[in-house]
Design a protein around this motif. Structure first.
Motif, mmCIF file in Angstrom:
data_model
loop_
_atom_site.group_PDB
_atom_site.id
_atom_site.type_symbol
_atom_site.label_atom_id
_atom_site.label_comp_id
_atom_site.label_asym_id
_atom_site.label_seq_id
_atom_site.Cartn_x
_atom_site.Cartn_y
_atom_site.Cartn_z
ATOM 1 N N GLY A 389 -36.428 12.493 6.814
ATOM 2 C CA GLY A 389 -37.044 13.450 7.728
ATOM 3 C C GLY A 389 -36.162 14.636 8.049
ATOM 4 O O GLY A 389 -36.476 15.422 8.950
ATOM 5 N N GLY A 390 -35.053 14.784 7.319
ATOM 6 C CA GLY A 390 -34.132 15.886 7.569
ATOM 7 C C GLY A 390 -34.279 17.017 6.569
ATOM 8 O O GLY A 390 -35.116 16.977 5.671
ATOM 9 N N THR A 391 -33.452 18.026 6.740
ATOM 10 C CA THR A 391 -33.409 19.158 5.809
ATOM 11 C C THR A 391 -31.962 19.461 5.460
ATOM 12 O O THR A 391 -31.050 19.152 6.239
ATOM 13 C CB THR A 391 -34.050 20.419 6.420
ATOM 14 O OG1 THR A 391 -33.357 20.760 7.640
ATOM 15 C CG2 THR A 391 -35.526 20.212 6.716
ATOM 16 N N ILE A 392 -31.772 20.070 4.308
ATOM 17 C CA ILE A 392 -30.435 20.467 3.890
ATOM 18 C C ILE A 392 -30.469 21.928 3.468
ATOM 19 O O ILE A 392 -31.381 22.357 2.753
ATOM 20 C CB ILE A 392 -29.910 19.575 2.736
ATOM 21 C CG1 ILE A 392 -28.503 20.028 2.311
ATOM 22 C CG2 ILE A 392 -30.868 19.539 1.559
ATOM 23 C CD1 ILE A 392 -27.816 19.075 1.350
ATOM 24 N N THR A 393 -29.512 22.703 3.955
ATOM 25 C CA THR A 393 -29.395 24.107 3.594
ATOM 26 C C THR A 393 -27.959 24.389 3.184
ATOM 27 O O THR A 393 -27.047 23.602 3.483
ATOM 28 C CB THR A 393 -29.783 25.034 4.762
ATOM 29 O OG1 THR A 393 -28.906 24.772 5.875
ATOM 30 C CG2 THR A 393 -31.224 24.793 5.179
ATOM 31 N N VAL A 394 -27.755 25.514 2.514
ATOM 32 C CA VAL A 394 -26.423 25.854 2.029
ATOM 33 C C VAL A 394 -26.155 27.334 2.264
ATOM 34 O O VAL A 394 -27.045 28.175 2.159
ATOM 35 C CB VAL A 394 -26.275 25.509 0.523
ATOM 36 C CG1 VAL A 394 -27.270 26.297 -0.317
ATOM 37 C CG2 VAL A 394 -24.844 25.746 0.040
ATOM 38 N N GLN A 395 -24.923 27.622 2.638
ATOM 39 C CA GLN A 395 -24.438 28.994 2.756
ATOM 40 C C GLN A 395 -23.151 29.097 1.947
ATOM 41 O O GLN A 395 -22.307 28.197 2.014
ATOM 42 C CB GLN A 395 -24.155 29.354 4.223
ATOM 43 C CG GLN A 395 -25.385 29.338 5.119
ATOM 44 C CD GLN A 395 -25.000 29.508 6.574
ATOM 45 O OE1 GLN A 395 -24.666 28.547 7.253
ATOM 46 N NE2 GLN A 395 -25.046 30.742 7.046
ATOM 47 N N SER A 396 -23.025 30.180 1.202
ATOM 48 C CA SER A 396 -21.830 30.285 0.369
ATOM 49 C C SER A 396 -21.567 31.727 -0.019
ATOM 50 O O SER A 396 -22.494 32.529 -0.164
ATOM 51 C CB SER A 396 -21.990 29.426 -0.897
ATOM 52 O OG SER A 396 -20.807 29.458 -1.662
ATOM 53 N N GLU A 397 -20.299 32.047 -0.167
ATOM 54 C CA GLU A 397 -19.848 33.327 -0.705
ATOM 55 C C GLU A 397 -18.996 33.034 -1.926
ATOM 56 O O GLU A 397 -18.115 32.182 -1.891
ATOM 57 C CB GLU A 397 -19.023 34.097 0.335
ATOM 58 C CG GLU A 397 -19.821 34.623 1.522
ATOM 59 C CD GLU A 397 -20.738 35.757 1.152
ATOM 60 O OE1 GLU A 397 -20.474 36.432 0.131
ATOM 61 O OE2 GLU A 397 -21.735 35.981 1.866
ATOM 62 N N TRP A 398 -19.278 33.734 -3.007
ATOM 63 C CA TRP A 398 -18.556 33.520 -4.261
ATOM 64 C C TRP A 398 -17.056 33.759 -4.055
ATOM 65 O O TRP A 398 -16.629 34.804 -3.632
ATOM 66 C CB TRP A 398 -19.111 34.459 -5.317
ATOM 67 C CG TRP A 398 -18.527 34.320 -6.691
ATOM 68 C CD1 TRP A 398 -17.928 35.302 -7.422
ATOM 69 C CD2 TRP A 398 -18.503 33.161 -7.517
ATOM 70 N NE1 TRP A 398 -17.528 34.848 -8.645
ATOM 71 C CE2 TRP A 398 -17.877 33.521 -8.731
ATOM 72 C CE3 TRP A 398 -18.944 31.849 -7.341
ATOM 73 C CZ2 TRP A 398 -17.691 32.621 -9.762
ATOM 74 C CZ3 TRP A 398 -18.751 30.949 -8.375
ATOM 75 C CH2 TRP A 398 -18.126 31.332 -9.566
ATOM 76 N N GLY A 399 -16.279 32.692 -4.284
ATOM 77 C CA GLY A 399 -14.835 32.776 -4.125
ATOM 78 C C GLY A 399 -14.356 32.535 -2.706
ATOM 79 O O GLY A 399 -13.142 32.549 -2.459
ATOM 80 N N GLU A 400 -15.279 32.309 -1.739
ATOM 81 C CA GLU A 400 -14.888 32.168 -0.332
ATOM 82 C C GLU A 400 -15.159 30.780 0.236
ATOM 83 O O GLU A 400 -14.768 30.484 1.359
ATOM 84 C CB GLU A 400 -15.635 33.196 0.521
ATOM 85 C CG GLU A 400 -15.333 34.643 0.174
ATOM 86 C CD GLU A 400 -13.885 35.009 0.479
ATOM 87 O OE1 GLU A 400 -13.316 34.407 1.416
ATOM 88 O OE2 GLU A 400 -13.330 35.866 -0.218
ATOM 89 N N GLY A 401 -15.871 29.925 -0.476
ATOM 90 C CA GLY A 401 -16.158 28.597 0.043
ATOM 91 C C GLY A 401 -17.644 28.376 0.276
ATOM 92 O O GLY A 401 -18.476 29.275 0.104
ATOM 93 N N THR A 402 -17.979 27.139 0.679
ATOM 94 C CA THR A 402 -19.385 26.728 0.807
ATOM 95 C C THR A 402 -19.570 25.921 2.088
ATOM 96 O O THR A 402 -18.668 25.199 2.521
ATOM 97 C CB THR A 402 -19.818 25.887 -0.409
ATOM 98 O OG1 THR A 402 -19.601 26.645 -1.596
ATOM 99 C CG2 THR A 402 -21.285 25.487 -0.324
ATOM 100 N N LEU A 403 -20.770 26.040 2.676
ATOM 101 C CA LEU A 403 -21.096 25.335 3.908
ATOM 102 C C LEU A 403 -22.460 24.672 3.740
ATOM 103 O O LEU A 403 -23.467 25.337 3.519
ATOM 104 C CB LEU A 403 -21.132 26.321 5.076
ATOM 105 C CG LEU A 403 -21.369 25.753 6.473
ATOM 106 C CD1 LEU A 403 -20.195 24.888 6.898
ATOM 107 C CD2 LEU A 403 -21.566 26.887 7.469
ATOM 108 N N PHE A 404 -22.487 23.328 3.801
ATOM 109 C CA PHE A 404 -23.731 22.570 3.731
ATOM 110 C C PHE A 404 -24.117 22.107 5.137
ATOM 111 O O PHE A 404 -23.278 21.580 5.868
ATOM 112 C CB PHE A 404 -23.584 21.339 2.828
ATOM 113 C CG PHE A 404 -23.603 21.651 1.364
ATOM 114 C CD1 PHE A 404 -24.799 21.723 0.666
ATOM 115 C CD2 PHE A 404 -22.416 21.877 0.674
ATOM 116 C CE1 PHE A 404 -24.823 22.001 -0.687
ATOM 117 C CE2 PHE A 404 -22.422 22.165 -0.680
ATOM 118 C CZ PHE A 404 -23.628 22.222 -1.364
ATOM 119 N N HIS A 405 -25.414 22.315 5.495
ATOM 120 C CA HIS A 405 -25.936 21.855 6.785
ATOM 121 C C HIS A 405 -26.966 20.759 6.534
ATOM 122 O O HIS A 405 -27.959 20.979 5.835
ATOM 123 C CB HIS A 405 -26.622 23.003 7.536
ATOM 124 C CG HIS A 405 -25.679 24.054 8.026
ATOM 125 N ND1 HIS A 405 -24.918 23.912 9.163
ATOM 126 C CD2 HIS A 405 -25.373 25.281 7.531
ATOM 127 C CE1 HIS A 405 -24.195 24.996 9.342
ATOM 128 N NE2 HIS A 405 -24.454 25.845 8.359
#
Length: 414
Positions: A389-405
């Motif tokens: 029942g959840g969701t997953i999203t991603v934020q990222s900048e090339w060469g700067e790292g990644t953030l998964f929610h």
């Protein structure tokens, strides 16, 4: 006319015609009653005049002739002049003539009552048909919602000869087509699951034999560097193949809907620590840091085995795309609406061309340095999280790292 092909419209038109006919009949009866009443009033008025004249000595025969013989225009003209001199003509106010005033009030009241009755009857008729149509639509809405909730046997009532029934018949046809499509899709998924399961089981036997043979070779310690090197590589590839088969089986089960989650209430902090500890040895060997921040009081309802699979794939992805001295940060947070798990790294990041595809199965980025992955891990994680029942999203900048929610609304955990 096309509009008259609707049975309800025909019925409404028939009711309206009947009401109008009733209005005409009542109006004609009222006119007849009005004429009779007028005649009675006129005779009574003439009788009063005759009595007055007789009482004042006028000849009875002359009085009778005055009311019964044919009059000519000269008579009317002379009479009008006589009455006008006394202020009695067409300009005389009705209020000075009690008979006229009573007549007017009586039939004004009758006309008002008739108008109100017909208006109320028309309003009641329209209200009845609107209520009936609204009831049909409400019942149809409830059935459509039931269909959407999973009862595919529900159909709308379409046996009447009206526009709504024709619309409902088309909706029923669409529902039948959707049901057939859903059944076909279900069978396709089941077939896919069984096919992958069969293939995986068929592969497990030779794979187990190869692993056994390879372990025997490794245990022999032949002293031949080439043989030992290739044996180590074979072992790695065999383990990779086994992991791939297991992931394919998990995906197939999720797709087929054959997995029933065993959800229980767990401490989020303890769960995240278990996932973190799984990778601590590798992180230390690769000189990477994995940190965890989570309130001990946060509790989440989930299937520990399956959610571990999802989160560990994300953490593994973060480790795969970071270099020595980089860090991975895991956070567990709670607010009024949801519980959120965040996995953040300062690694290579995701190229803008790939950001919308990373959860697709077997997607391989041409910008990634990881040549071992086959594009199943994140797709599997997404399926497991959504199953909770959840969701997953991603934020990222090339060469700067990644953030998964990973966001789990509290309503899904009640």
């Amino acid at each position: 006319m096309l509009i008259l092909s609707d049975k309800n419209v025909r019925f409404q038109a028939a009711v309206m015609v009947l009401i109008l006919l009733l209005l005409i009949i009542v109006s004609q009866i009222s006119v007849m009653r009005m004429a009779d009443d007028y005649k009675r009033n006129m005779i009574a008025h003439d009788a009063e005049i005759a009595g007055y004249l007789l009482g004042n000595g006028l000849d009875e025969q002359l009085i009778k002739m005055a009311f019964t013989t044919q009059k000519i225009a000269v008579d009317q003209k002379m009479g009008t002049a006589v009455l006008k001199d006394s202020g009695y003509d067409e300009n005389t106010s009705n209020f000075l003539l009690p008979e006229i005033t009573g007549f007017q009030q009586k039939y004004a009241a009758i006309a008002l009552a008739l108008s109100l009755s017909v208006s109320l009857l028309l309003l009641a008729t329209f209200s009845f048909f609107l209520w009936k149509q609204d009831k049909q639509l409400n019942d149809a809405g409830k059935k459509i919602q039931g269909f959407m909730d999973g009862d595919v046997s529900i159909r709308l009532e379409d046996s009447y000869e009206d526009h709504l029934s024709r619309l409902f018949a088309k909706i029923n046809t669409m529902a039948t087509a959707l049901t057939a499509h859903m059944e076909k899709e279900k069978n396709n998924r089941l077939f896919l699951k069984e096919t992958i399961s069969d293939i995986s089981h068929q592969l497990k036997t030779p794979l187990a034999a190869l692993q056994m043979y390879n372990e025997i070779i490794l245990d022999e310690k032949t002293g031949n560097e080439v043989v030992d090197d290739f044996s180590q590589k074979s072992q790695r590839e065999l383990l990779r193949m086994e992991n791939l088969i297991q992931n394919l089986l998990k995906l197939a089960k999720l797709d087929a809907g054959t997995i029933e989650l065993e959800k229980n209430l767990h401490s989020l902090s303890e769960f995240l620590e278990k996932c973190r500890s799984t990778f601590m040895t590798r992180a230390e060997l690769e000189n990477k840091k994995i940190s965890l921040v989570c309130d001990q009081a946060i509790r989440l309802c989930f299937d520990e085995t399956w959610l571990s699979e999802a989160l560990e794939n994300i953490i593994k992805n973060a480790i795969d795309h970071t270099k020595a001295t980089d860090s991975i940060e895991i956070y567990g947070e709670e607010n009024r609406l949801a519980i959120e798990i965040t996995v953040k790294d300062n690694g290579s990041g995701i190229h803008p061309d790939d950001i919308y595809h990373i959860f697709e199965r077997f997607y391989r980025s041409r910008y990634s340095k990881d040549q071992q992955g086959i594009g199943i891990g994140l797709a599997l994680s997404k399926s497991i999280i959504e199953k909770h029942g959840g969701t997953i999203t991603v934020q990222s900048e090339w060469g700067e790292g990644t953030l998964f929610h990973l966001i789990f609304p509290k309503l899904t955990n009640l």
